[in-house]
Design a protein around this motif. Structure first.
Motif, PDB file in Angstrom:
ATOM      1  N   LEU B  42       0.830  -1.208   0.000  1.00  0.00           N
ATOM      2  CA  LEU B  42       0.000   0.000   0.000  1.00  0.00           C
ATOM      3  C   LEU B  42       0.860   1.252   0.000  1.00  0.00           C
ATOM      4  N   GLU B  45       0.821   4.616  -3.303  1.00  0.00           N
ATOM      5  CA  GLU B  45       0.367   6.002  -3.477  1.00  0.00           C
ATOM      6  C   GLU B  45       1.500   6.982  -3.151  1.00  0.00           C
ATOM      7  N   ASN B 223      -3.269  11.767  -6.641  1.00  0.00           N
ATOM      8  CA  ASN B 223      -4.725  11.800  -6.494  1.00  0.00           C
ATOM      9  C   ASN B 223      -5.415  10.437  -6.559  1.00  0.00           C
ATOM     10  N   GLY B 224      -4.903   9.464  -5.804  1.00  0.00           N
ATOM     11  CA  GLY B 224      -5.597   8.181  -5.730  1.00  0.00           C
ATOM     12  C   GLY B 224      -5.262   7.199  -6.835  1.00  0.00           C
ATOM     13  N   TRP B 227      -4.056   3.882  -5.425  1.00  0.00           N
ATOM     14  CA  TRP B 227      -5.090   3.003  -4.879  1.00  0.00           C
ATOM     15  C   TRP B 227      -5.837   2.310  -6.009  1.00  0.00           C
ATOM     16  N   ILE B 228      -6.053   3.052  -7.126  1.00  0.00           N
ATOM     17  CA  ILE B 228      -6.728   2.459  -8.279  1.00  0.00           C
ATOM     18  C   ILE B 228      -5.923   1.254  -8.779  1.00  0.00           C
ATOM     19  N   VAL B 230      -4.067  -0.732  -7.054  1.00  0.00           N
ATOM     20  CA  VAL B 230      -4.268  -1.871  -6.154  1.00  0.00           C
ATOM     21  C   VAL B 230      -5.586  -2.575  -6.507  1.00  0.00           C
ATOM     22  N   ALA B 231      -6.618  -1.786  -6.821  1.00  0.00           N
ATOM     23  CA  ALA B 231      -7.894  -2.373  -7.220  1.00  0.00           C
ATOM     24  C   ALA B 231      -7.770  -3.081  -8.561  1.00  0.00           C
ATOM     25  N   MET B 275     -16.500  11.189 -10.242  1.00  0.00           N
ATOM     26  CA  MET B 275     -16.723  10.063  -9.340  1.00  0.00           C
ATOM     27  C   MET B 275     -16.702   8.735 -10.083  1.00  0.00           C
ATOM     28  N   TYR B 278     -13.917   6.020  -9.818  1.00  0.00           N
ATOM     29  CA  TYR B 278     -13.799   5.391  -8.493  1.00  0.00           C
ATOM     30  C   TYR B 278     -14.948   4.414  -8.265  1.00  0.00           C
ATOM     31  N   VAL B 279     -16.162   4.834  -8.670  1.00  0.00           N
ATOM     32  CA  VAL B 279     -17.314   3.945  -8.517  1.00  0.00           C
ATOM     33  C   VAL B 279     -17.103   2.678  -9.337  1.00  0.00           C
ATOM     34  N   SER B 281     -14.346   1.303 -10.193  1.00  0.00           N
ATOM     35  CA  SER B 281     -13.337   0.431  -9.587  1.00  0.00           C
ATOM     36  C   SER B 281     -13.968  -0.456  -8.530  1.00  0.00           C
ATOM     37  N   ILE B 282     -14.850   0.140  -7.703  1.00  0.00           N
ATOM     38  CA  ILE B 282     -15.494  -0.660  -6.660  1.00  0.00           C
ATOM     39  C   ILE B 282     -16.402  -1.706  -7.300  1.00  0.00           C
ATOM     40  N   LEU B 285     -14.392  -4.540  -8.534  1.00  0.00           N
ATOM     41  CA  LEU B 285     -13.926  -5.386  -7.433  1.00  0.00           C
ATOM     42  C   LEU B 285     -15.029  -6.347  -7.002  1.00  0.00           C
TER      43      LEU B 285
END
Lengths: 353, 307
Positions: B42, B45, B223-224, B227-228, B230-231, B275, B278-279, B281-282, B285
Motif C-alpha cells: 500500500l 500512493e 490523487n488516488g 489506490w486504483i 491496487v484495485a 466520481m 472510483y465507482v 473500480s469498486i 472489485l
C-alpha cells in the motif's frame, strides 16, 4: 536475519519503546531540518514551544487533538477486529455534512425544533451517515471477500466529490460570495468554549468520554471480547461461537459512527460550516494515532495530543524560522514506523546469521 | 447519442486513453509483482508521489530525462527496500507498513519540494518527453517513449513470471513459501527482490506524471491513482495481460468522463463525472470478487521454521 520470540517482555522496555522510537525519529528528522538550512536545536525548541509551551499553545493543540482523538478511536475499534477502515476521512466529511443538513440555517430558517432536541438529532445523523458509509465496505468484505482497504480508500474520493457537489448545489451558503461553503449551523447548536479567549470547545470532553467508553467496551463487555477475538484469530473466534458477521457489522457501525461524530464535533465546535478543507487529513492521521497508541483507547488520547502538538507546533515554528510545515507529517509518519519496529523488538529478538 | 459517436471516432480521445493508462500500467505491474510474491504494497500512493517528485527534481537540476526516470525508479526501490525490511524481515503488518510508507514518502516529497522552492506561485517546469512522431502507428505516435516502455513491459513481465525459473520462484513464494523454502528458494530474498522491483515501477509511474503527462510537480497530483492500481490488480486476477486490459478500460472511462464533462450540458454536477472511475473500480472489485484467485500466501508473513 531471523526473529526469535523473547520469553518475556519487560514492562520497562514496553514503556521505553515509544519514547525511544520518537527520539530516533527526531534524530533522523534533524537531517531534514539541516537540509532546510535551519538550526536544529532552535527548530525543535520552537516546535515544542508552539505545541506545548504556553496556555495558548496548549489550547490550540487540544483543539486540534479533538477530531484526531475521535478518528483515532474510529481506527482503533476497526483495526482491533482487523477491519482496516482507511475511510475515516470520507466518514468524517459525511458526518460533518449530515450535521449541517440537520442543524443548519437553511436560508435563514432551519428545523424549528428546540435545541435540546435538535442537538442529539444532529449528532445522531452524523453518526448514522458515518456508520452507513463503512457498513457497505464491511459487508462487501464479509460476504464477498472484497478487500476493505481498497474499497474504503476509494470511498474517500467518492464522498469528497459528493460533498463538493453538495457544497456547489443544495447545501451551498448563498451568502458565501460563490465560495463552496455550506450553510452555517444554528448558533444554539454550537459547542461552547471551555476556556475563554481560546478555541478549545466541549468536543474535547466528548472525545475523552468516548475514549473511556471504548475502553470499557473492550475491557468489560462481551461485544468487546468478541471484537478482540475476531481480530486475534477470526477462524478460532468463529469456531468458539463468536457471531462473526454480527460482530463485523457492529465494529463497522461503531467505527464509522466515531468518524462521523468527529466531523460533526469539528463543525459544531470550530467552524460552524463545512468547506472542502475542513479536514487536513484527520482520517488518515487517525490511523497513525491508533497505531502509535498500540490500539489502546486510552493511549489514543496521548497519541492524539502528541500528533496535534507536533502539527500545531510545526505551524508556529514554520512561521518563525521558515522550515516547511510538512516536517510535522514527516515526523508523524516516521514515528509510526519507528514505534512499530520498537514494539516488535520488545517481543522479538533479531538473530543475524 | 451523436456526442458519444463523435467522441469515440475522435483520435484525440484514444490518445488520451493511452496517456491516462500509462501510469496505471506501470503502477499495476508494480503492485502485481509485489502481490505475486505474497506481499501487499500500500506504499504505492506515496511511492508514486516520491517518484514523481524525485524524477522531476533530477531533470530540473539538469539531468537528462531518462536519468530522471532512473532516479524515480531508484527512489521507488529505496522505499520498497524499507517496506521489505518491515514486512519480510520483521514480519510487521503489511497494511500498516504500506500506509506508513505512503504517508512518509508523501510527506518527504512535499517537504523536499517546499525546501527546494520556498516561495513560488507558479510551479517551475521542465521540458518533458516529446511524442514519438517518428513512429508510424496512429495514436501511439502521439505518446512519449515511456508509454511504449509500459506497453513492452507487459509481455516481458508475463514471460518472466510464467516461463522463467525466476518467475516460478516468485510465484512459489507467493503461493506456498514453505514449499519454496523446501526447494532451496530463499523466501526472504525473492520477496525482497519482488518488492524492490515492483516499487521501482511505481516510482516510474509517478515520474510519468511529471516528465511526460505534465511538466511540473503539483501537490495532490497522484490523487488516488495508486489506490486504483491496487484495485486493478484484483480485477486483473494478478495477470499482466489482464492488468493492461484493466488499465486501458479504466482509462477509457476516465477519458470518457472528461469528454462528457466538457461537452456536457451541465445537467449533472461535474463531480458526478469525476466520481465515475472510483465507482467503477469498486463495481469491478465486487464483480470479480467471487472468482478472485488471490495468491495463497498474500498478506501472510513467513517466518522460517514456523508453521
Amino acid at each position: 536475519m531471523r526473529l526469535e520470540r523473547r520469553h518475556e517482555t519487560s514492562r520497562t522496555a514496553l514503556l521505553l519503546a515509544p519514547v525511544g522510537a520518537v527520539g530516533f525519529t527526531l534524530l533522523v528528522s534533524a537531517l531534514l531540518v539541516l537540509w532546510a538550512g535551519a538550526p536544529v536545536g532552535r527548530t525543535y525548541a520552537l516546535l515544542l514551544q508552539g505545541g506545548f509551551g504556553s496556555v495558548f499553545a496548549w489550547s490550540e493543540t487540544l483543539t486540534r487533538a479533538t477530531p484526531l482523538i475521535l478518528t483515532g478511536l474510529a481506527a482503533t475499534v476497526a483495526f482491533k477486529a482487523r477491519l482496516f477502515n482507511i475511510g475515516a476521512e470520507g466518514q468524517f466529511y459525511g458526518g460533518a455534512l449530515a450535521a449541517v443538513a440537520v442543524g443548519g440555517l437553511h436560508g435563514g430558517t432551519g428545523f424549528t425544533l428546540p435545541p435540546w432536541l435538535l442537538f442529539p438529532l444532529m449528532m445522531a445523523a452524523a453518526a448514522c451517515v458515518g456508520a452507513l458509509l463503512l457498513l457497505g465496505p464491511a459487508l462487501m468484505k464479509n460476504k464477498l471477500g472484497v478487500d476493505e482497504v481498497v474499497t474504503t480508500l476509494l470511498m474517500n474520493f467518492i464522498v469528497l466529490l459528493a460533498v463538493s457537489a453538495l457544497l456547489d448545489g443544495p447545501m451551498k451558503d448563498p451568502t458565501a460570495m460563490g465560495w463552496p461553503q455550506s450553510v452555517s449551523l444554528q448558533p444554539e447548536l454550537e459547542l461552547s468554549r471551555m476556556v475563554a479567549q481560546t478555541r478549545v470547545h466541549t468536543g474535547l470532553l466528548w472525545a475523552g468520554a468516548l475514549a473511556g467508553l471504548a475502553w470499557v467496551l473492550f475491557k468489560y463487555t462481551v461485544a468487546g471480547f468478541d471484537i478482540r477475538a475476531l481480530g486475534a484469530n477470526a477462524r478460532a473466534a468463529a469456531f468458539a461461537g463468536v457471531p462473526v458477521t454480527r460482530t463485523m457489522v457492529l465494529v463497522a457501525l461503531i467505527s464509522g459512527a466515531l468518524a462521523g461524530l468527529a466531523g460533526a464535533i469539528e463543525v459544531a465546535g470550530r467552524t460552524s460550516y463545512v468547506t472542502l478543507d475542513l479536514s487536513p487529513g484527520y482520517g488518515y492521521s487517525g490511523i497513525v494515532i491508533a497505531m502509535l497508541a498500540g490500539l489502546h483507547p486510552l493511549g489514543v488520547l496521548a497519541a492524539g495530543v502528541f500528533v496535534a502538538g507536533v502539527q500545531v507546533g510545526a505551524d508556529t515554528m514554520s512561521r518563525a524560522i521558515g522550515v516547511p510545515t510538512y516536517i510535522a507529517d514527516v515526523i508523524v509518519a516516521a514515528s509510526l514506523i519507528a514505534v512499530l519496529v520498537a514494539t516488535l523488538l520488545t517481543q522479538y529478538r533479531v538473530r543475524w546469521k | 447519442m451523436n456526442d458519444w459517436a463523435d467522441i469515440l471516432v475522435n483520435q484525440a480521445f484514444w490518445v488520451a486513453v493511452l496517456r491516462i493508462a500509462t501510469p496505471l500500467i506501470f503502477g499495476t505491474l508494480g503492485v502485481l509483482l509485489c502481490e505475486r510474491a505474497g506481499v501487499l504494497n500500500l506504499g504505492i500512493e506515496g511511492i508514486m508521489v516520491a517518484g514523481a517528485f524525485a524524477g522531476w527534481l533530477a531533470v530540473y537540476a539538469g539531468a537528462p530525462l531518462w536519468a530522471g526516470v532512473a532516479v524515480a525508479a531508484l527512489t521507488g526501490a529505496v522505499f520498497g527496500l524499507l517496506h521489505a525490511l518491515l514486512t519480510v524481515g520483521l514480519a510487521l503488518s503489511q497494511h500498516v507498513s504500506g500506509l506508513g510508507i505512503t504517508l512518509l514518502a508523501t510527506a518527504l516529497s512535499y517537504y523536499g519540494y517546499r525546501v527546494s522552492f520556498p516561495k513560488v506561485n507558479t510551479p517551475p517546469t521542465v521540458a518533458p518527453f516529446a511524442p514519438m512522431e517518428w513512429l508510424a502507428i496512429p495514436v501511439l505516435d502521439a505518446q512519449t517513449p515511456l508509454t511504449l516502455l509500459a506497453l513492452l513491459l507487459v509481455p516481458l513481465l508475463a514471460y518472466v513470471l510464467q516461463r522463467t525459473p525466476l518467475g516460478l520462484a516468485l510465484r512459489m513464494v507467493g503461493e506456498n513459501p514453505q514449499a519454496a523454502e523446501g526447494q532451496g528458494v530463499s523466501v526472504a530474498a525473492v520477496r525482497t527482490g519482488a518488492i524492490v522491483a515492483g516499487s521501482a515501477l511505481m516510482g516510474v509511474a509517478g515520474a510519468f506524471l511529471t516528465l511526460s503527462a505534465f511538466n511540473a510537480f503539483f501537490f495532490n497530483m497522484v490523487n488516488g491513482r495508486g489506490w486504483i492500481c491496487v484495485a486493478l490488480v484484483v480485477f486483473a486476477s494478478w495477470r499482466p495481460g489482464k492488468a493492461l486490459l484493466g488499465a486501458l478500460l479504466f482509462a477509457f472511462f476516465d477519458a470518457l468522463q472528461l469528454r462528457l464533462q466538457q461537452s456536457g450540458d451541465a445537467l449533472l454536477p461535474y463531480q458526478l463525472y469525476l466520481m465515475l472511475p472510483y465507482v467503477l473500480s469498486i463495481v469491478a472489485l465486487v464483480l470479480v470478487a467471487r472468482k478472485a484467485g488471490y495468491p495463497q500466501a498474500l498478506m501472510k508473513p513467513y517466518r522460517k521454521g514456523e508453521r
